[in-house]
Design a protein around this motif. Structure first.
Motif, PDB file in Angstrom:
ATOM      1  N   TYR A  59      28.603  52.621  62.436  1.00  0.00           N
ATOM      2  CA  TYR A  59      28.300  52.642  63.872  1.00  0.00           C
ATOM      3  C   TYR A  59      29.128  53.708  64.591  1.00  0.00           C
ATOM      4  O   TYR A  59      30.146  54.184  64.063  1.00  0.00           O
ATOM      5  N   THR A  60      28.705  54.057  65.786  1.00  0.00           N
ATOM      6  CA  THR A  60      29.556  54.779  66.736  1.00  0.00           C
ATOM      7  C   THR A  60      29.302  54.165  68.107  1.00  0.00           C
ATOM      8  O   THR A  60      28.140  54.048  68.525  1.00  0.00           O
ATOM      9  N   PHE A  61      30.374  53.746  68.761  1.00  0.00           N
ATOM     10  CA  PHE A  61      30.223  53.189  70.095  1.00  0.00           C
ATOM     11  C   PHE A  61      30.573  54.258  71.124  1.00  0.00           C
ATOM     12  O   PHE A  61      31.724  54.725  71.198  1.00  0.00           O
ATOM     13  N   LEU A  62      29.548  54.651  71.869  1.00  0.00           N
ATOM     14  CA  LEU A  62      29.701  55.660  72.923  1.00  0.00           C
ATOM     15  C   LEU A  62      29.827  54.880  74.232  1.00  0.00           C
ATOM     16  O   LEU A  62      28.825  54.564  74.879  1.00  0.00           O
ATOM     17  N   ARG A  63      31.044  54.529  74.563  1.00  0.00           N
ATOM     18  CA  ARG A  63      31.243  53.649  75.713  1.00  0.00           C
ATOM     19  C   ARG A  63      31.253  54.469  77.000  1.00  0.00           C
ATOM     20  O   ARG A  63      32.242  55.138  77.314  1.00  0.00           O
ATOM     21  N   SER A  64      30.147  54.379  77.744  1.00  0.00           N
ATOM     22  CA  SER A  64      30.007  55.170  78.977  1.00  0.00           C
ATOM     23  C   SER A  64      30.965  54.698  80.045  1.00  0.00           C
ATOM     24  O   SER A  64      31.056  53.493  80.304  1.00  0.00           O
ATOM     25  N   GLY A  65      31.622  55.657  80.699  1.00  0.00           N
ATOM     26  CA  GLY A  65      32.390  55.330  81.891  1.00  0.00           C
ATOM     27  C   GLY A  65      31.430  55.033  83.035  1.00  0.00           C
ATOM     28  O   GLY A  65      30.201  55.142  82.897  1.00  0.00           O
ATOM     29  N   ASP A 102      44.601  49.777  96.252  1.00  0.00           N
ATOM     30  CA  ASP A 102      45.068  50.905  95.459  1.00  0.00           C
ATOM     31  C   ASP A 102      43.954  51.323  94.492  1.00  0.00           C
ATOM     32  O   ASP A 102      44.052  51.124  93.290  1.00  0.00           O
ATOM     33  N   TRP A 103      42.877  51.890  95.052  1.00  0.00           N
ATOM     34  CA  TRP A 103      41.709  52.215  94.238  1.00  0.00           C
ATOM     35  C   TRP A 103      41.858  53.582  93.580  1.00  0.00           C
ATOM     36  O   TRP A 103      42.305  54.532  94.205  1.00  0.00           O
ATOM     37  N   SER A 104      41.458  53.663  92.316  1.00  0.00           N
ATOM     38  CA  SER A 104      41.295  54.984  91.694  1.00  0.00           C
ATOM     39  C   SER A 104      40.180  54.872  90.656  1.00  0.00           C
ATOM     40  O   SER A 104      39.925  53.773  90.130  1.00  0.00           O
ATOM     41  N   PHE A 105      39.536  56.000  90.370  1.00  0.00           N
ATOM     42  CA  PHE A 105      38.265  55.936  89.643  1.00  0.00           C
ATOM     43  C   PHE A 105      38.185  56.941  88.492  1.00  0.00           C
ATOM     44  O   PHE A 105      38.528  58.117  88.646  1.00  0.00           O
ATOM     45  N   ASN A 106      37.669  56.436  87.362  1.00  0.00           N
ATOM     46  CA  ASN A 106      37.533  57.246  86.142  1.00  0.00           C
ATOM     47  C   ASN A 106      36.063  57.598  85.881  1.00  0.00           C
ATOM     48  O   ASN A 106      35.623  57.582  84.732  1.00  0.00           O
ATOM     49  N   SER A 107      35.311  57.876  86.949  1.00  0.00           N
ATOM     50  CA  SER A 107      33.854  58.025  86.807  1.00  0.00           C
ATOM     51  C   SER A 107      33.473  59.315  86.071  1.00  0.00           C
ATOM     52  O   SER A 107      34.266  60.255  85.980  1.00  0.00           O
ATOM     53  N   VAL A 108      32.235  59.313  85.580  1.00  0.00           N
ATOM     54  CA  VAL A 108      31.721  60.450  84.791  1.00  0.00           C
ATOM     55  C   VAL A 108      30.269  60.721  85.175  1.00  0.00           C
ATOM     56  O   VAL A 108      29.595  59.833  85.718  1.00  0.00           O
ATOM     57  N   THR A 109      29.808  61.921  84.867  1.00  0.00           N
ATOM     58  CA  THR A 109      28.398  62.221  85.153  1.00  0.00           C
ATOM     59  C   THR A 109      27.544  61.924  83.918  1.00  0.00           C
ATOM     60  O   THR A 109      28.017  62.021  82.782  1.00  0.00           O
ATOM     61  N   ARG A 110      26.282  61.617  84.182  1.00  0.00           N
ATOM     62  CA  ARG A 110      25.336  61.418  83.069  1.00  0.00           C
ATOM     63  C   ARG A 110      25.238  62.676  82.219  1.00  0.00           C
ATOM     64  O   ARG A 110      25.090  62.608  81.020  1.00  0.00           O
ATOM     65  N   ARG A 111      25.288  63.829  82.881  1.00  0.00           N
ATOM     66  CA  ARG A 111      25.162  65.097  82.142  1.00  0.00           C
ATOM     67  C   ARG A 111      26.261  65.196  81.088  1.00  0.00           C
ATOM     68  O   ARG A 111      25.993  65.538  79.934  1.00  0.00           O
ATOM     69  N   LEU A 156      34.252  56.986  76.920  1.00  0.00           N
ATOM     70  CA  LEU A 156      33.786  58.209  77.586  1.00  0.00           C
ATOM     71  C   LEU A 156      34.007  58.120  79.099  1.00  0.00           C
ATOM     72  O   LEU A 156      33.070  58.174  79.903  1.00  0.00           O
ATOM     73  N   ALA A 157      35.273  57.966  79.443  1.00  0.00           N
ATOM     74  CA  ALA A 157      35.667  57.963  80.856  1.00  0.00           C
ATOM     75  C   ALA A 157      36.362  59.296  81.144  1.00  0.00           C
ATOM     76  O   ALA A 157      36.579  60.096  80.232  1.00  0.00           O
ATOM     77  N   SER A 158      36.730  59.514  82.409  1.00  0.00           N
ATOM     78  CA  SER A 158      37.356  60.798  82.744  1.00  0.00           C
ATOM     79  C   SER A 158      38.814  60.815  82.263  1.00  0.00           C
ATOM     80  O   SER A 158      39.418  59.774  82.003  1.00  0.00           O
ATOM     81  N   ALA A 159      39.349  62.035  82.161  1.00  0.00           N
ATOM     82  CA  ALA A 159      40.717  62.200  81.655  1.00  0.00           C
ATOM     83  C   ALA A 159      41.753  61.982  82.756  1.00  0.00           C
ATOM     84  O   ALA A 159      42.939  61.798  82.476  1.00  0.00           O
ATOM     85  N   SER A 160      41.296  62.022  84.011  1.00  0.00           N
ATOM     86  CA  SER A 160      42.203  61.687  85.123  1.00  0.00           C
ATOM     87  C   SER A 160      41.363  61.009  86.211  1.00  0.00           C
ATOM     88  O   SER A 160      40.138  61.198  86.258  1.00  0.00           O
ATOM     89  N   THR A 208      38.509  50.598  86.423  1.00  0.00           N
ATOM     90  CA  THR A 208      38.173  51.924  86.972  1.00  0.00           C
ATOM     91  C   THR A 208      39.353  52.884  86.858  1.00  0.00           C
ATOM     92  O   THR A 208      39.270  54.025  87.308  1.00  0.00           O
ATOM     93  N   THR A 209      40.471  52.421  86.299  1.00  0.00           N
ATOM     94  CA  THR A 209      41.685  53.248  86.344  1.00  0.00           C
ATOM     95  C   THR A 209      42.102  53.831  84.991  1.00  0.00           C
ATOM     96  O   THR A 209      42.812  54.831  84.956  1.00  0.00           O
ATOM     97  N   SER A 210      41.705  53.203  83.879  1.00  0.00           N
ATOM     98  CA  SER A 210      42.112  53.742  82.579  1.00  0.00           C
ATOM     99  C   SER A 210      41.418  55.078  82.337  1.00  0.00           C
ATOM    100  O   SER A 210      40.265  55.273  82.735  1.00  0.00           O
ATOM    101  N   THR A 211      42.110  55.954  81.668  1.00  0.00           N
ATOM    102  CA  THR A 211      41.546  57.284  81.399  1.00  0.00           C
ATOM    103  C   THR A 211      41.502  57.518  79.890  1.00  0.00           C
ATOM    104  O   THR A 211      42.116  56.785  79.124  1.00  0.00           O
TER     105      THR A 211
END
Ligand SMILES: NC(=O)c1ccc[n+]([C@@H]2O[C@H](COP(=O)([O-])OP(=O)(O)OC[C@H]3O[C@@H](n4cnc5c(N)ncnc54)[C@H](OP(=O)(O)O)[C@@H]3O)[C@@H](O)[C@H]2O)c1
Length: 274
Positions: A135-141, A167-176, A198-202, A242-245
């Motif tokens: 398997y490979t788990f591609l965990r989308s952010g 204290d909100w911060s976000f690790n969002s990503v684009t579909r692209r 597959l979340a953002s690096a910051s 939403t905070t882990s990178t």
């Protein structure tokens, strides 16, 4: 050896196939769709189109036949209990069809979430592991689409981005970016039995968002914190991580992921004043 992709009529599946077509002959790809007519775009480009409905198990074994790699794109059904059943149908069919490698689009840092959605993704990963299929788990952010639910249009109109205190911060990503990373894994080697977050690096903050809205709109947007804001999205955001990178996305992309500014610009493709 075929690469089979479900959800091929959807946004993520479509972007993945587009990207794969740049490096892999169309004859190696199979696009799985619920309604055959929605696959005509792929058929015209030489991609085989097969019927696949997660609610019709008999369609799935045929759809997955001969797959050396199968990408199972998670169902968009709103009821996570039904989604589990749909995903299990697909996992059982993958086993029956003797799929060589099963890839699944789960959710990043799902263990740290407390929603039926995060349980659904973990349950699906566990179901996949019962099959013994590599398997490979591609965990989308978190898709950066959620930014659209934060009142950004109103913020540009009024010059004020009103958010819930905290204290909100976000690790969002684009579909692209997710699609490019998934295509890299599907076309590459040495990804078996790995889990990619597959979340953002910051992360970015609401201060960053106000700044980006000001830059893109050319009008000052200030940030205010209002404890009385009623917006369902905060309930959702408070129950996921939403905070882990992670550096996984950028490692697979071999380039930086989209910035907050690029992500916000994508939300307004017409570009009208933003
Ligand atoms: N990480 C996040 O923040 C986030 C946010 C939203 C969604 N997601 C998940 O990511 C997935 C992909 O996102 P997306 O933007 O590509 O979603 P999308 O555009 O809604 O595409 C969903 C795809 O699933 C197909 N589908 C729906 N029901 C099906 C069924 N019963 N059997 C087989 N296929 C079925 C749809 O086919 P039709 O064209 O026939 O409907 C479509 O191709 C979503 O399905 C959802 O599980 C993640």
């Amino acid at each position: 050896m075929k690469i089979v992709i479900t959800g091929a009529s959807g946004q993520l599946g479509g972007m993945i196939i587009e990207r794969l077509l740049q490096t892999i002959p169309a004859s190696r790809l199979v696009a799985c769709v619920r309604k055959l007519e929605s696959g005509s775009k792929w058929e015209k480009q030489g991609v085989e189109v097969r019927h696949c409905d997660y609610d019709q198990p008999e369609s799935l074994v045929k759809a997955f036949a001969g797959a050396s790699r199968l990408l199972l794109i998670s169902s968009p059904h709103h009821d996570d209990t039904i989604r589990i059943r749909q995903h299990v149908h697909a996992v059982e069919a993958a086993k029956q069809a003797k799929v060589g490698h099963l890839l699944y689009t789960g959710f990043a840092f799902a263990e740290k979430g407390a929603l039926s959605m995060t349980h659904l993704h973990l349950a699906t990963e566990h179901a996949i592991m019962t099959t013994g299929i590599p398997y490979t788990f591609l965990r989308s952010g978190l898709y950066s689409d959620f930014i659209g639910s934060l009142g950004v249009k109103e913020a540009i109109e009024t010059g004020e981005l009103a958010v819930l205190p905290g204290d909100w911060s976000f690790n969002s990503v684009t579909r692209r970016d997710l699609a490019d990373a998934a295509a890299a894994v599907l076309a590459g080697e040495d990804h078996q039995n790995r889990t990619y977050e597959l979340a953002s690096a910051s992360t970015w903050s609401f201060e960053d968002l106000a700044e980006v809205l000001s830059e893109l709109s050319g009008r000052p947007v200030s940030l205010t914190r209002n404890p009385e804001i009623l917006n369902w999205v905060y309930g959702f955001l408070s129950k996921i991580d939403t905070t882990s990178t992670s550096g996984d996305l950028e490692r697979l992309l071999c380039r930086p992921a989209a910035s907050l500014k690029e992500s916000v610009r994508e939300l307004f493709p017409s570009g009208a004043n933003i």
